[in-house]
Design a protein around this motif. Structure first.
Motif, PDB file in Angstrom:
ATOM      1  N   LYS A 139       1.085  -1.377  -0.076  1.00 45.68           N
ATOM      2  CA  LYS A 139       0.202   0.348  -0.142  1.00 45.68           C
ATOM      3  C   LYS A 139       1.431   1.648  -0.127  1.00 45.68           C
ATOM      4  N   PHE A 140       0.853   1.916  -0.928  1.00 47.43           N
ATOM      5  CA  PHE A 140       0.989   2.956  -1.458  1.00 47.43           C
ATOM      6  C   PHE A 140       0.579   4.448  -0.559  1.00 47.43           C
ATOM      7  N   LEU A 141       0.574   5.272   0.578  1.00 47.21           N
ATOM      8  CA  LEU A 141       0.925   6.616   0.901  1.00 47.21           C
ATOM      9  C   LEU A 141       1.591   7.926   0.335  1.00 47.21           C
ATOM     10  N   TRP A 142       1.019   8.634  -0.423  1.00 48.58           N
ATOM     11  CA  TRP A 142       2.029   9.526   0.084  1.00 48.58           C
ATOM     12  C   TRP A 142       1.632  11.147   0.279  1.00 48.58           C
ATOM     13  N   ASN A 143       2.883  11.700   0.612  1.00 49.80           N
ATOM     14  CA  ASN A 143       3.533  12.991   0.708  1.00 49.80           C
ATOM     15  C   ASN A 143       3.761  13.550   0.096  1.00 49.80           C
ATOM     16  N   LEU A 144       2.770  14.957   0.021  1.00 50.47           N
ATOM     17  CA  LEU A 144       3.400  15.835  -1.180  1.00 50.47           C
ATOM     18  C   LEU A 144       4.510  16.925  -0.732  1.00 50.47           C
ATOM     19  N   ARG A 145       4.772  17.303  -1.341  1.00 52.81           N
ATOM     20  CA  ARG A 145       6.636  18.088  -0.866  1.00 52.81           C
ATOM     21  C   ARG A 145       6.026  19.883  -1.227  1.00 52.81           C
ATOM     22  N   GLY A 146       6.396  20.855  -0.246  1.00 51.74           N
ATOM     23  CA  GLY A 146       6.091  21.594  -0.496  1.00 51.74           C
ATOM     24  C   GLY A 146       6.974  22.536  -1.216  1.00 51.74           C
ATOM     25  N   CYS A 147       8.727  21.685  -1.073  1.00 54.38           N
ATOM     26  CA  CYS A 147       9.682  22.766  -0.825  1.00 54.38           C
ATOM     27  C   CYS A 147      10.676  21.439  -0.829  1.00 54.38           C
ATOM     28  N   LEU A 148      12.337  21.680  -1.739  1.00 48.22           N
ATOM     29  CA  LEU A 148      13.279  21.182  -1.545  1.00 48.22           C
ATOM     30  C   LEU A 148      14.255  22.120  -0.985  1.00 48.22           C
ATOM     31  N   ASP A 149      15.223  22.672  -1.705  1.00 50.61           N
ATOM     32  CA  ASP A 149      15.649  23.930  -1.001  1.00 50.61           C
ATOM     33  C   ASP A 149      14.920  25.620  -0.875  1.00 50.61           C
ATOM     34  N   ALA A 156       8.638  27.451  -8.125  1.00 53.74           N
ATOM     35  CA  ALA A 156       7.799  28.216  -7.861  1.00 53.74           C
ATOM     36  C   ALA A 156       6.586  27.674  -8.724  1.00 53.74           C
ATOM     37  N   GLU A 157       7.185  26.670 -10.069  1.00 53.22           N
ATOM     38  CA  GLU A 157       6.175  26.762 -10.672  1.00 53.22           C
ATOM     39  C   GLU A 157       5.514  25.100 -10.362  1.00 53.22           C
ATOM     40  N   ARG A 158       5.993  24.107 -10.501  1.00 49.63           N
ATOM     41  CA  ARG A 158       6.072  22.649  -9.721  1.00 49.63           C
ATOM     42  C   ARG A 158       4.789  22.448  -8.538  1.00 49.63           C
ATOM     43  N   LEU A 159       5.585  23.666  -7.654  1.00 48.99           N
ATOM     44  CA  LEU A 159       4.992  23.346  -6.402  1.00 48.99           C
ATOM     45  C   LEU A 159       4.833  24.822  -5.755  1.00 48.99           C
ATOM     46  N   SER A 160       3.617  25.239  -6.742  1.00 45.48           N
ATOM     47  CA  SER A 160       3.152  26.488  -6.697  1.00 45.48           C
ATOM     48  C   SER A 160       2.017  25.809  -5.588  1.00 45.48           C
ATOM     49  N   THR A 161       1.340  27.232  -4.258  1.00 49.04           N
ATOM     50  CA  THR A 161       0.216  26.768  -3.328  1.00 49.04           C
ATOM     51  C   THR A 161      -0.810  25.948  -4.486  1.00 49.04           C
ATOM     52  N   GLU A 162      -1.120  26.510  -5.537  1.00 48.07           N
ATOM     53  CA  GLU A 162      -2.051  26.168  -5.950  1.00 48.07           C
ATOM     54  C   GLU A 162      -1.420  25.254  -6.698  1.00 48.07           C
ATOM     55  N   ARG A 163      -1.072  24.208  -6.922  1.00 44.97           N
ATOM     56  CA  ARG A 163      -1.101  23.160  -7.015  1.00 44.97           C
ATOM     57  C   ARG A 163      -1.071  22.098  -6.673  1.00 44.97           C
ATOM     58  N   LEU A 164      -0.359  22.470  -5.024  1.00 53.17           N
ATOM     59  CA  LEU A 164      -0.309  21.861  -4.306  1.00 53.17           C
ATOM     60  C   LEU A 164      -2.219  21.168  -2.892  1.00 53.17           C
ATOM     61  N   ALA A 165      -2.338  22.450  -3.701  1.00 47.67           N
ATOM     62  CA  ALA A 165      -3.813  22.590  -3.086  1.00 47.67           C
ATOM     63  C   ALA A 165      -5.121  21.751  -3.813  1.00 47.67           C
ATOM     64  N   ILE A 193       5.496  28.801   0.978  1.00 46.99           N
ATOM     65  CA  ILE A 193       5.637  27.334   2.102  1.00 46.99           C
ATOM     66  C   ILE A 193       4.580  27.245   3.622  1.00 46.99           C
ATOM     67  N   VAL A 194       5.007  28.434   3.324  1.00 47.77           N
ATOM     68  CA  VAL A 194       3.978  28.957   4.955  1.00 47.77           C
ATOM     69  C   VAL A 194       2.022  28.347   4.292  1.00 47.77           C
ATOM     70  N   THR A 195       1.774  28.983   3.230  1.00 46.23           N
ATOM     71  CA  THR A 195       0.416  28.720   2.847  1.00 46.23           C
ATOM     72  C   THR A 195       0.354  27.060   2.712  1.00 46.23           C
ATOM     73  N   PHE A 196       0.887  26.699   2.332  1.00 50.20           N
ATOM     74  CA  PHE A 196       1.233  24.738   2.461  1.00 50.20           C
ATOM     75  C   PHE A 196       0.948  24.780   2.946  1.00 50.20           C
ATOM     76  N   THR A 197       1.805  24.359   4.022  1.00 45.22           N
ATOM     77  CA  THR A 197       2.207  24.160   5.437  1.00 45.22           C
ATOM     78  C   THR A 197       0.820  24.414   6.303  1.00 45.22           C
ATOM     79  N   GLU A 198      -0.045  25.602   6.013  1.00 41.38           N
ATOM     80  CA  GLU A 198      -1.294  25.542   6.695  1.00 41.38           C
ATOM     81  C   GLU A 198      -2.426  24.920   5.944  1.00 41.38           C
TER      82      GLU A 198
END
Length: 569
Positions: A139-149, A156-165, A193-198
């Motif tokens: 069973k795979f469960l998934w963790n979205l990543r808000g940032c690397l470094d 900014a494009e691939r980990l945008s708040t809109e896409r992650l939401a 990063i704050v928006t994604f975390t919240e």
């Protein structure tokens, strides 16, 4: 959280399980003839397990129960399947290639960080991959990543708040965020990063930390910002600090850090409660994963004095509770998924049979998911207009650093010939339009070039400039890989993963490492990842140039290269 399909029961299936539990119809399968490890009571208890529709319907005396099939374990111990709460299922191998190893070693659920899939794939392809992995034996469960470094332009494009939401709401099986490596930006109030975390917190999910070397004050601030767990404690004192502040703590025993025994011994000596402690392998290299997974971590902590039943609880029930899935996973009790591991004894915890969703499975027949990894495409690699003089000039103009494990410290500048203990180190854009670099002391290599990196760009290491340029051209021609003058490892899946079985990958990597002039001080995959990812002290290569991680100072900006030719993929 949107439960993945494997954790959902429709009304008909649930009624079947209830009917079996009530004794109205026979169980699909009864597992009997051994002792059951009850992680809720911490006891070994006699009895059998009745399974219906992939769920545990009853636990107890089998004498008055009917069954369509019986599995006799002949005096062994029946334990719950192990759960990996934090892993990187793509350390050169694909997640599918990891499945047989997970099964072999008793891991039936993994909570996987998908950072590089997020950076590489568009939404429709990404969602298709995650959905196809639902067919794997694990069973795979998934963790979205808000940032690397926090420095990668692609974030900014691939980990945008809109896409992650959008993915957070729409992808079944997302259980939280991947490790928050750019935590200083969280504390500094970085809006993305704050928006994604919240958003993760508001969804009732977990925020995984990466709090290496942080003080108790900083740990407290990060807890206030939403981080609830951490796997970066490397001393017993750091474990205690995190527990005192309310963190869930993952004892890490990994290819990079073999901390399990010391941390376990510290827990035993301190007498601290362990109900918020879990086990993790983090991201094992191919040869280590082939040899052992969470079972190997259990072996290591038990050898250090930890009670075996407590160790199994840390590898099963505790991560299920942490993830909010203990109604489905983590123990042998009615209503839970029938994920079982048959072992000779709790202390040895060597799996001889694994059952997932009520079906016995062996590694050779483990379903690896319905993903054709070789068909995945990203933007590919473009060949830079590169020669040995350009590489030398850029590296000579950059900083000199010394390698201490995976840490790179500032060192005195070098004038004149390259010392015997030094190599040039450069990072070339995957689009072929810039280069940055410096000189690295503490590692002598003739030439090694890799597209398996933290930034997804191409890393060059060595003292033979012509061999480095030739190896670079070969990596691009392959569509990704690790190349030395005497060996090559094609990485044709997204330019960073091997398209084939784990055991073959491990052998090829070992063979390539044997051609190196000097063995790196850490496993090669981690050296390649962290030299090009600005999350560890002090100096790193990145698309922003050679940077000092703590201060953010750019020690050498990227040098533009002539416009590259068409992709060679």
């Amino acid at each position: 959280m949107r439960l993945p399909a494997r954790l959902r029961l429709d009304s008909v299936a649930r009624r079947h399980v209830v009917d079996v539990a009530a004794g109205r119809v026979p169980a699909d399968l009864v597992v009997r003839g051994g002792a059951i490890l009850n992680v809720y009571t911490s006891r070994l208890e006699p009895g059998a397990v009745g399974i219906a529709g992939g769920r545990i319907a009853w636990v107890g005396d089998p004498e008055d129960r009917e069954a369509q099939a019986v599995l006799d374990v002949d005096g062994a111990v029946v334990a719950p399947g192990l759960i990996e709460p934090h892993c990187h299922p793509d350390i050169l191998y694909t997640p599918g290639a990891a499945v047989p190893a997970y099964i072999t070693h008793g891991t039936t659920t993994v909570s996987a960080d998908i950072a590089f899939l997020l950076l590489s794939l568009d939404d429709d392809v990404l969602v298709g991959v995650l959905e196809a992995m639902a067919g794997a034996s694990v069973k795979f469960l998934w963790n979205l990543r808000g940032c690397l470094d926090g420095l990668l332009p692609l974030e900014a494009e691939r980990l945008s708040t809109e896409r992650l939401a959008r993915l957070l709401e729409g992808v079944p099986g997302v259980v939280g965020s991947g490790e928050l490596t750019a935590w200083p930006r969280l504390l500094a109030g970085d809006e993305r990063i704050v928006t994604f975390t919240e958003a993760v917190i508001d969804a009732g999910l977990r925020v995984d930390g990466h709090c290496a070397g942080t003080s108790p004050r900083t740990l407290g601030a990060l807890a206030c910002a939403g981080i609830s767990a951490d796997h970066e404690a490397i001393t017993p004192n750091e474990v205690e600090q995190r527990l005192r502040l309310g963190y869930w703590v993952m004892l890490r025993h990994s290819s990079l850090r073999l901390d399990g025994p010391e941390l376990a011994a510290g827990l035993v000596a301190s007498g601290l409660p362990t109900d918020r402690v879990m086990l993790t392998t983090d991201g094992p290299i191919p040869s280590d994963l082939a040899a052992g997974h969470l079972d190997a971590v259990i072996h290591s902590v038990v050898a250090a004095g930890l009670d075996p039943v407590t160790a199994v609880r840390m590898g099963s029930l505790h991560p299920a509770v942490y993830l909010g899935l203990d109604a489905h996973l983590g123990g042998i009790a009615p209503g839970r998924c029938a994920d079982l591991v048959v072992v000779e004894s709790v202390g040895s915890f060597t799996p001889r049979l694994v059952v997932t969703d009520g079906r016995p499975v062996i590694s050779e027949r483990a379903a690896d998911g319905a993903v054709t990894w070789r068909n995945l495409e990203d933007e590919g690699l473009l060949p830079a207009t590169l020669d040995d003089r350009t590489v030398a000039d850029v590296c000579r103009a950059g900083p000199t650093m010394t390698l201490e494990g995976v840490i790179t410290r500032a060192a005195a500048s070098i004038e004149g010939p390259l010392p015997f203990d030094a190599s040039y180190v450069a990072l070339v854009s995957r689009r072929g339009d810039w280069i940055t670099g410096g000189i690295l002391r503490g590692l002598r290599l003739r030439a090694l070039v890799s597209s398996f990196t933290g930034s997804r760009d191409i890393l060059l290491l060595g003292h033979d400039l012509q061999a480095m340029v030739a190896a670079y051209r070969r990596v691009v021609a392959l569509g990704g890989g690790i190349v030395t003058p005497d060996a090559e490892l094609p990485l044709t899946v997204l330019g960073r993963l091997y398209d084939g079985p784990l055991e073959i990958l491990a052998a090829k990597l070992t063979g390539l490492e044997a051609t190196l002039e000097q063995s790196p001080p850490v496993p090669l995959p981690y050296l390649l990842l962290f030299l090009s990812l600005a999350v560890l002290p002090d100096i790193r290569l990145s698309p922003a140039g050679v940077v000092h991680v703590k201060t953010g100072e750019v020690l050498q900006p990227p040098v533009p290269l002539p416009t590259p030719a068409l992709s060679m993929r």
